[in-house]
Design an enzyme around this catalytic site. Structure first.
Site, PDB file in Angstrom:
ATOM      1  N   GLU A  12      13.132  77.433 -19.646  1.00 23.04           N
ATOM      2  CA  GLU A  12      13.158  76.281 -20.557  1.00 23.04           C
ATOM      3  C   GLU A  12      12.021  76.438 -21.555  1.00 23.04           C
ATOM      4  OE1 GLU A  12      11.900  71.638 -20.389  1.00 23.04           O
ATOM      5  OE2 GLU A  12      13.135  72.333 -18.714  1.00 23.04           O
ATOM      6  N   ASP A  23       6.837  63.174 -21.828  1.00 20.28           N
ATOM      7  CA  ASP A  23       5.899  64.147 -21.294  1.00 20.28           C
ATOM      8  C   ASP A  23       4.535  63.553 -21.004  1.00 20.28           C
ATOM      9  OD1 ASP A  23       7.429  66.650 -21.275  1.00 20.28           O
ATOM     10  OD2 ASP A  23       7.589  66.303 -23.437  1.00 20.28           O
ATOM     11  N   TYR A 137      20.223  67.300 -15.072  1.00 18.94           N
ATOM     12  CA  TYR A 137      18.777  67.295 -14.850  1.00 18.94           C
ATOM     13  C   TYR A 137      18.410  65.980 -14.163  1.00 18.94           C
ATOM     14  CZ  TYR A 137      13.840  68.230 -16.149  1.00 18.94           C
ATOM     15  OH  TYR A 137      12.492  68.483 -16.147  1.00 18.94           O
TER      16      TYR A 137
END
Length: 224
Positions: A12, A23, A137
């Site tokens: 990734e 994040d 995911y």
């Protein structure tokens, strides 16, 4: 990427973005470093193109929707595919609003990956599974990316629920940083794990000399 290649099944690669809201601190700082260095979307495509001279390991780009929209959905997907990208994760694009994006990805044979959180309903899990052509995911916890000491119990419950609904492979990410985390998640039924911050920390510490440490870390994480 070449350092990761020997032991990673999929790599990734993140596209730097000014507001990486999913994040944590480690990858936020990496975004700042990359943006200060002048890295653009086209530069990321060039990295993949150069990687393709050495490896066929699948590459998935992680981005937010703004760079995709700004460049133009079709242009972005076409250029990514031409560079050798196999799939895309657009973190903040809800599956319900992804019709144009999905149509373009199908046109160019680009793999799609959507995220499911611990509180994602069974009905929405089914939608995410249908829209994800590469894998689903699973986000292991509430909050942002970043290495943790242990895997959240939420992750195991989500795997259990997703296994009943999803037909696509399941990869678990957010907070995964140790070999024991990988073993626990695979034993629970995950098809793969996503490790980001633990690797980015190595790059932050070692800079251009990070290759050996990166390879050692991925080898450590790789299930036997």
């Amino acid at each position: 990427m070449l350092a990761l290649d020997r032991y990673a099944d999929v790599i990734e690669l993140g596209i730097p973005f000014s507001d990486p809201m999913a994040d944590g601190r480690t990858i936020q700082k990496a975004n700042v470093r990359a943006l200060k260095a002048g890295i653009k979307v086209g530069d990321v495509f060039e990295v993949v193109r150069r990687f393709r001279e050495h490896s066929n390991t699948p590459v998935v780009l992680m981005t937010y929707y703004n760079p995709v929209y700004r460049r133009g959905v079709e242009r972005f997907v076409r250029e990514a595919k031409d560079a050798g990208v196999d799939g895309l994760i657009v973190v903040d694009l809800p599956v319900e609003e992804a019709t144009e994006y999905l149509n373009v990805c199908e046109k160019y044979g680009m793999g799609t990956v959507f995220l499911a959180a611990p509180n994602t309903s069974e009905e929405r899990l089914r939608l995410i599974d249908e829209a994800s052509s590469a894998f689903v995911y699973l986000v292991s916890l509430y909050g942002t990316t970043g290495a943790r000491e242990r895997v959240s119990e939420l992750a195991f419950d989500l795997i259990k629920r997703a296994k009943k609904v999803c037909r696509k492979p399941l990869a678990v990410g957010f907070g995964v940083s140790k070999a024991e985390h990988v073993a626990e998640l695979i034993k629970a039924g995950a098809d793969g794990v996503v490790v980001g911050s633990a690797l980015v920390e190595i790059i932050e510490k070692w800079g251009k000399d990070a290759s050996e440490e990166l390879e050692r870390k991925v080898k450590e994480l790789k299930p036997c």
